[in-house]
Design a protein around this motif. Structure first.
Motif, PDB file in Angstrom:
ATOM      1  N   LYS A 124      -1.573   0.892 -13.876  1.00  0.00           N
ATOM      2  CA  LYS A 124      -1.886  -0.102 -12.839  1.00  0.00           C
ATOM      3  C   LYS A 124      -3.030  -0.977 -13.317  1.00  0.00           C
ATOM      4  O   LYS A 124      -4.079  -0.462 -13.691  1.00  0.00           O
ATOM      5  N   ASP A 132      -8.051  -1.414  -5.207  1.00  0.00           N
ATOM      6  CA  ASP A 132      -7.472  -2.750  -5.125  1.00  0.00           C
ATOM      7  C   ASP A 132      -5.967  -2.649  -5.321  1.00  0.00           C
ATOM      8  O   ASP A 132      -5.475  -1.734  -5.983  1.00  0.00           O
ATOM      9  N   LEU A 133      -5.263  -3.613  -4.750  1.00  0.00           N
ATOM     10  CA  LEU A 133      -3.834  -3.706  -5.037  1.00  0.00           C
ATOM     11  C   LEU A 133      -3.665  -4.125  -6.501  1.00  0.00           C
ATOM     12  O   LEU A 133      -4.560  -4.731  -7.079  1.00  0.00           O
TER      13      LEU A 133
HETATM   14  C1  LIG Z   1      -8.213  -1.206   2.514  1.00  0.00           C
HETATM   15  C2  LIG Z   1      -6.787  -1.033   2.101  1.00  0.00           C
HETATM   16  C3  LIG Z   1      -6.491  -0.802   0.771  1.00  0.00           C
HETATM   17  C4  LIG Z   1      -5.165  -0.624   0.368  1.00  0.00           C
HETATM   18  N1  LIG Z   1      -4.918  -0.376  -0.948  1.00  0.00           N
HETATM   19  C5  LIG Z   1      -3.657  -0.153  -1.343  1.00  0.00           C
HETATM   20  C6  LIG Z   1      -3.388   0.171  -2.702  1.00  0.00           C
HETATM   21  O1  LIG Z   1      -4.276   0.268  -3.561  1.00  0.00           O
HETATM   22  N2  LIG Z   1      -2.095   0.390  -3.041  1.00  0.00           N
HETATM   23  C7  LIG Z   1      -1.074   0.314  -2.143  1.00  0.00           C
HETATM   24  O2  LIG Z   1       0.073   0.518  -2.522  1.00  0.00           O
HETATM   25  N3  LIG Z   1      -1.303   0.011  -0.850  1.00  0.00           N
HETATM   26  C8  LIG Z   1      -2.563  -0.225  -0.426  1.00  0.00           C
HETATM   27  N4  LIG Z   1      -2.820  -0.527   0.885  1.00  0.00           N
HETATM   28  C9  LIG Z   1      -1.682  -0.682   1.829  1.00  0.00           C
HETATM   29  C10 LIG Z   1      -1.363   0.590   2.683  1.00  0.00           C
HETATM   30  O3  LIG Z   1      -2.478   1.374   2.913  1.00  0.00           O
HETATM   31  C11 LIG Z   1      -0.301   1.438   2.044  1.00  0.00           C
HETATM   32  O4  LIG Z   1       0.868   0.669   1.894  1.00  0.00           O
HETATM   33  C12 LIG Z   1       0.014   2.720   2.823  1.00  0.00           C
HETATM   34  O5  LIG Z   1       0.794   3.546   1.996  1.00  0.00           O
HETATM   35  C13 LIG Z   1       0.742   2.483   4.111  1.00  0.00           C
HETATM   36  O6  LIG Z   1       1.085   3.750   4.663  1.00  0.00           O
HETATM   37  P1  LIG Z   1       0.898   4.041   6.215  1.00  0.00           P
HETATM   38  O7  LIG Z   1       1.441   5.405   6.452  1.00  0.00           O
HETATM   39  O8  LIG Z   1      -0.525   3.763   6.624  1.00  0.00           O
HETATM   40  O9  LIG Z   1       1.865   2.956   6.826  1.00  0.00           O
HETATM   41  P2  LIG Z   1       1.578   1.902   7.963  1.00  0.00           P
HETATM   42  O10 LIG Z   1       0.519   0.945   7.503  1.00  0.00           O
HETATM   43  O11 LIG Z   1       1.383   2.611   9.238  1.00  0.00           O
HETATM   44  O12 LIG Z   1       2.979   1.162   8.000  1.00  0.00           O
HETATM   45  C14 LIG Z   1       3.312   0.163   7.067  1.00  0.00           C
HETATM   46  C15 LIG Z   1       4.583  -0.563   7.572  1.00  0.00           C
HETATM   47  O13 LIG Z   1       5.697   0.317   7.470  1.00  0.00           O
HETATM   48  C16 LIG Z   1       6.255   0.572   8.744  1.00  0.00           C
HETATM   49  N5  LIG Z   1       6.517   2.015   8.799  1.00  0.00           N
HETATM   50  C17 LIG Z   1       5.621   3.006   8.545  1.00  0.00           C
HETATM   51  N6  LIG Z   1       6.230   4.218   8.645  1.00  0.00           N
HETATM   52  C18 LIG Z   1       7.524   3.959   8.969  1.00  0.00           C
HETATM   53  C19 LIG Z   1       8.655   4.801   9.207  1.00  0.00           C
HETATM   54  N7  LIG Z   1       8.562   6.130   9.143  1.00  0.00           N
HETATM   55  N8  LIG Z   1       9.845   4.226   9.491  1.00  0.00           N
HETATM   56  C20 LIG Z   1       9.953   2.866   9.569  1.00  0.00           C
HETATM   57  N9  LIG Z   1       8.914   2.014   9.353  1.00  0.00           N
HETATM   58  C21 LIG Z   1       7.712   2.568   9.065  1.00  0.00           C
HETATM   59  C22 LIG Z   1       5.207   0.143   9.790  1.00  0.00           C
HETATM   60  O14 LIG Z   1       5.805  -0.294  10.979  1.00  0.00           O
HETATM   61  C23 LIG Z   1       4.524  -0.997   9.047  1.00  0.00           C
HETATM   62  O15 LIG Z   1       5.259  -2.182   9.168  1.00  0.00           O
HETATM   63  C24 LIG Z   1      -4.126  -0.706   1.322  1.00  0.00           C
HETATM   64  C25 LIG Z   1      -4.432  -0.946   2.665  1.00  0.00           C
HETATM   65  C26 LIG Z   1      -5.748  -1.104   3.053  1.00  0.00           C
HETATM   66  C27 LIG Z   1      -6.031  -1.335   4.507  1.00  0.00           C
END
Ligand SMILES: Cc1cc2nc3c(=O)[nH]c(=O)nc-3n(C[C@H](O)[C@H](O)[C@H](O)COP(=O)(O)OP(=O)(O)OC[C@H]3O[C@@H](n4cnc5c(N)ncnc54)[C@H](O)[C@@H]3O)c2cc1C
Length: 228
Positions: A124, A132-133
């Motif tokens: 990555k 970070d993304l």
């Molecule tokens: C500060 C910060 C840093 C981040 N850094 C990264 C990073 O380094 N790498 C990365 O990949 N991502 C990153 N992210 C993005 C995010 O945290 C990830 O994508 C995380 O894996 C989302 O998982 P969650 O369970 O919180 O999903 P959520 O945020 O709750 O959901 C994400 C989306 O998917 C949908 N969803 C969730 N679960 C389901 C389900 N079971 N069925 C249908 N739809 C569903 C939700 O409705 C929403 O639209 C970051 C976010 C933040 C806020």
């Protein structure tokens, strides 16, 4: 989360990434997935973030998506007409867009048993070392197989197209040509040609394409060396 030695790993929608990365079964059979989980943001964020959420978010930069793709992940979806299975490879339709319809809920992702003796690498490139993304990320999985080259390599590229990308040209080329450093460079060039990144705040399109080539060489070489 459940590991079955006959069928593979099932990760429920509510399982957070720290639990996945800490699982002895994941570390033994899917270390590439643990590596990808650990690359997401921070430990604190990973106590909330799930792999299913990372997938359903459908960001082209999702860090755990590449590992789930190269392991041939299948989503279990509960919709208004009951349960169905959707291969992850056909799930993404664009940034933030998937095949999910109103009323659909993904209940789990299933990863079949990995090929015996496989090796993987997740690379990555971000603006910071942590939190970070990705600007570009490359996931590589390799294993010995009955191809002309004796190997099969699967590559997944993220942050370089509207959806996470698996350039089949790379897999086909490395299946049909003796694996040498030159063949790996030629395969990485195919990855370069397959991706269609954009300019954004994290990096330019031209830079991203070049980094795809560089990281693909690095990831494929490391996997090849680990296969002995
Ligand atoms: C500060 C910060 C840093 C981040 N850094 C990264 C990073 O380094 N790498 C990365 O990949 N991502 C990153 N992210 C993005 C995010 O945290 C990830 O994508 C995380 O894996 C989302 O998982 P969650 O369970 O919180 O999903 P959520 O945020 O709750 O959901 C994400 C989306 O998917 C949908 N969803 C969730 N679960 C389901 C389900 N079971 N069925 C249908 N739809 C569903 C939700 O409705 C929403 O639209 C970051 C976010 C933040 C806020």
């Amino acid at each position: 989360m459940h590991f079955d030695p006959q069928t593979g790993l099932t990760i429920g929608a509510a399982v957070n990434m720290n639990r996945v990365a800490a699982s002895a079964d994941v570390q033994e059979h899917y270390p590439l997935l643990a590596e990808a989980c650990r690359s997401v943001a921070s430990y604190q964020l990973r106590t909330r973030a799930t792999i299913v959420g990372n997938i359903c978010n459908a960001s082209p930069a999702g860090d755990t998506i590449g590992a789930c793709l190269v392991f041939d992940g299948v989503l279990q979806v509960h919709g208004v007409n009951g349960l169905r299975q959707e291969p992850l490879s056909a799930f993404f339709k664009g940034p933030g867009k998937t095949t999910l319809k109103p009323g659909d809920l993904v209940t789990a992702i299933h990863l079949p048993l990995p090929p015996q003796g496989c090796a993987g690498k997740y690379l990555k490139l971000g603006r910071n070392k942590l939190s970070d993304l990705s600007i570009v990320a490359v996931t590589a999985l390799g294993y010995k197989d009955s191809t002309s080259s004796g190997y099969r390599f699967r590559l997944a590229l993220t942050s370089v197209a509207p959806v996470p990308l698996m350039p089949v040209e790379v897999e086909t080329y490395l299946a049909n040509n003796t694996i040498t450093p030159d063949a790996i460079h030629a395969a990485a060039q195919l990855a370069y040609e397959a991706c269609t990144p954009i300019d954004d705040v994290r990096g330019g399109a031209r830079y991203r394409k070049q980094m795809v080539r560089n990281l693909s060489v690095k990831a494929l070489t490391e996997v090849w060396k680990n296969l002995g």
